[in-house]
Write a protein that holds these residues in place. Structure first.
Motif, PDB file in Angstrom:
ATOM      1  N   ASP A 222      43.691  35.357  47.935  1.00 48.21           N
ATOM      2  CA  ASP A 222      43.647  35.196  46.051  1.00 48.21           C
ATOM      3  C   ASP A 222      42.839  34.477  45.822  1.00 48.21           C
ATOM      4  OD1 ASP A 222      46.439  36.126  46.476  1.00 48.21           O
ATOM      5  OD2 ASP A 222      47.407  34.441  46.598  1.00 48.21           O
ATOM      6  N   ALA A 225      39.796  37.722  45.307  1.00 50.44           N
ATOM      7  CA  ALA A 225      39.871  38.108  43.987  1.00 50.44           C
ATOM      8  C   ALA A 225      40.392  37.702  42.775  1.00 50.44           C
ATOM      9  CB  ALA A 225      41.557  38.983  43.911  1.00 50.44           C
ATOM     10  N   ARG A 226      40.427  36.176  42.352  1.00 49.75           N
ATOM     11  CA  ARG A 226      40.337  35.180  41.595  1.00 49.75           C
ATOM     12  C   ARG A 226      38.781  34.995  40.696  1.00 49.75           C
ATOM     13  NH1 ARG A 226      44.168  32.339  43.055  1.00 49.75           N
ATOM     14  NH2 ARG A 226      42.615  30.710  44.149  1.00 49.75           N
ATOM     15  N   ILE A 229      36.992  38.620  39.923  1.00 50.96           N
ATOM     16  CA  ILE A 229      37.604  38.951  38.220  1.00 50.96           C
ATOM     17  C   ILE A 229      36.707  38.080  37.559  1.00 50.96           C
ATOM     18  CG2 ILE A 229      39.184  39.168  36.632  1.00 50.96           C
ATOM     19  CD1 ILE A 229      41.472  39.424  39.562  1.00 50.96           C
ATOM     20  N   PHE A 276      45.023  42.943  48.387  1.00 53.24           N
ATOM     21  CA  PHE A 276      44.668  42.339  47.849  1.00 53.24           C
ATOM     22  C   PHE A 276      44.896  43.166  46.548  1.00 53.24           C
ATOM     23  CE2 PHE A 276      41.099  41.185  50.641  1.00 53.24           C
ATOM     24  CZ  PHE A 276      40.548  40.332  49.741  1.00 53.24           C
ATOM     25  N   ARG A 277      45.649  44.250  46.355  1.00 55.13           N
ATOM     26  CA  ARG A 277      45.866  44.724  45.358  1.00 55.13           C
ATOM     27  C   ARG A 277      46.844  43.558  44.639  1.00 55.13           C
ATOM     28  NH1 ARG A 277      46.513  49.731  41.833  1.00 55.13           N
ATOM     29  NH2 ARG A 277      47.723  50.104  41.240  1.00 55.13           N
ATOM     30  N   THR A 280      45.329  41.605  43.082  1.00 52.60           N
ATOM     31  CA  THR A 280      44.222  41.118  42.070  1.00 52.60           C
ATOM     32  C   THR A 280      44.881  42.029  40.842  1.00 52.60           C
ATOM     33  OG1 THR A 280      44.559  43.754  42.615  1.00 52.60           O
ATOM     34  CG2 THR A 280      42.022  42.345  42.764  1.00 52.60           C
ATOM     35  N   LEU A 284      41.222  45.722  39.474  1.00 54.09           N
ATOM     36  CA  LEU A 284      39.749  45.755  39.708  1.00 54.09           C
ATOM     37  C   LEU A 284      40.239  46.948  40.694  1.00 54.09           C
ATOM     38  CD1 LEU A 284      38.160  42.102  41.690  1.00 54.09           C
ATOM     39  CD2 LEU A 284      37.573  43.917  39.746  1.00 54.09           C
ATOM     40  N   LEU A 286      39.997  49.461  43.640  1.00 53.20           N
ATOM     41  CA  LEU A 286      39.712  48.491  45.505  1.00 53.20           C
ATOM     42  C   LEU A 286      39.623  49.818  46.099  1.00 53.20           C
ATOM     43  CD1 LEU A 286      42.889  47.048  45.616  1.00 53.20           C
ATOM     44  CD2 LEU A 286      41.365  46.296  45.816  1.00 53.20           C
TER      45      LEU A 286
END
Length: 349
Positions: A222, A225-226, A229, A276-277, A280, A284, A286
């Motif tokens: 998490d 991912a943040r 972005i 990750f899907r 995000t 984004l 992948l």
């Protein structure tokens, strides 16, 4: 047929020596103009991410052609993209040999190479001269003994940005002590901000990708991912090799230290892609790597949210015809299921 005939000879050699001979052969083949051409044109396989057009979603993962010696040859095998590296600011020998091990019974590989490469200044002129029959990525890292690893990445990104179609920040290798620490907290934020600034050249700003490890917990996923972005990363490559050893490995090399890749990595790679899907929210693109050896598996990753996939270890066992075979299989599966193109299938699983 040629691979079937030469495989016993190659497999009788040390893994690294066989790998280097393969790179030599592909480099020579590329200099002859790669008579089989590049990726075949198939509108169903063409896709676009991060402002780049890919003839097909199959990419050569970093680590195969570390020094960019066989770019033409690998494009000639039919890959839609080729990623060279990992390149460091200064040349380095990497870890002591032996450091590359086949797990034949498991269709896997363990490596502890340690970013062995001739340095970024030696590789970039080769990349600049390559005949690009697809998208060229350059993967950058830090020297093992660097006093300031973020500065190494900034240098690598800045130099590569002048040549590459995209640049990948590799903070996921398990074979450089402490490197994976850059995947967390303030260090990650500082790195991504600095790399984003470094890729912004006058009149040129190539996409910036981030390659992450599979050995991450939910909180780390998490947070990455943040950060990705927030700092305008254009895509995530999920993932590198794992330090874990899944139950059921049978090869005598299973306990060698290093990162495991190949078929046994597939379940973990699928899980991390899904993680990750979710993390995000589809914000984004992948790119999925790890254990892909069939068109069906590539399709499975696309349905799970991958816009592109990358191959490495499967080449060891399947040979140089792999990319073209996977393209044929994937195109047939997309047609079977009524998808006009790759993009239409992304995340539809």
């Amino acid at each position: 047929m040629i691979f079937s005939a030469t495989r016993p000879v190659l497999f009788a050699l040390d893994g690294e020596r066989a790998h280097n001979l393969t790179i030599d052969a592909l480099a020579a083949w590329g200099m002859l103009g790669t008579p089989f051409g590049g990726a075949r044109r198939d509108p169903r396989l063409a896709t676009r991410i991060a402002g780049l057009d890919f003839a097909n979603p199959l990419g050569l993962a970093a680590g195969v052609d570390k020094n960019g010696r066989a770019i033409n040859g690998f494009f000639g095998l039919g890959f839609g993209s080729v990623e060279i590296g990992t390149l460091t600011p200064l040349p380095q020998d990497g870890n002591p040999k032996p450091r590359l091990f086949r797990l034949v019974e498991d269709k896997a590989v363990v490596n502890r190479m340690g970013f062995n490469n001739g340095g970024i200044d030696a590789a970039l002129p080769r990349a600049a001269k390559a005949k690009r029959r697809g998208v060229l990525g350059i993967n950058v890292g830090a020297n093992k003994d660097a006093s300031d690893r973020i500065a190494d990445y900034v240098l690598g990104v800045g130099k590569s940005a002048a040549v590459a179609d995209y640049v990948t920040i590799n903070i996921s290798s398990p074979n450089t002590p402490g490197l994976r620490d850059l995947q967390h907290g303030a260090a990650l934020a500082e790195l991504l901000a600095a790399a984003d600034a470094a890729r912004r050249l006058p009149g040129r700003q190539p996409p910036l990708f981030l390659k992450v490890a599979p050995d991450l917990d939910r909180a780390a996923i998490d947070a990455i991912a943040r950060a990705a972005i927030e700092h305008r990363i254009d895509a995530l490559i999920v993932s590198n090799t794992t330090i874990e050893r899944p139950f059921g490995l049978t090869s005598s090399n299973r306990d060698e230290t290093g990162g495991l890749s190949g078929a046994p990595l597939a379940p973990l790679a699928r899980t991390r892609l899904a993680d990750f899907r979710a993390a995000t929210g589809g914000a984004l693109p992948l790119i999925s790597a790890g254990g892909i050896a069939t068109g069906a598996e590539a399709y499975r990753r696309i349905l799970a949210g991958a816009s592109l996939v990358q191959l490495y270890s499967a080449l060891v066992y399947e040979g140089p015809g792999l990319a073209r075979r996977l393209c044929r299989e994937l195109s047939a599966i997309l047609a079977r299921d009524g998808f006009a193109n790759v993009a239409d299938a992304v995340g539809k699983g």
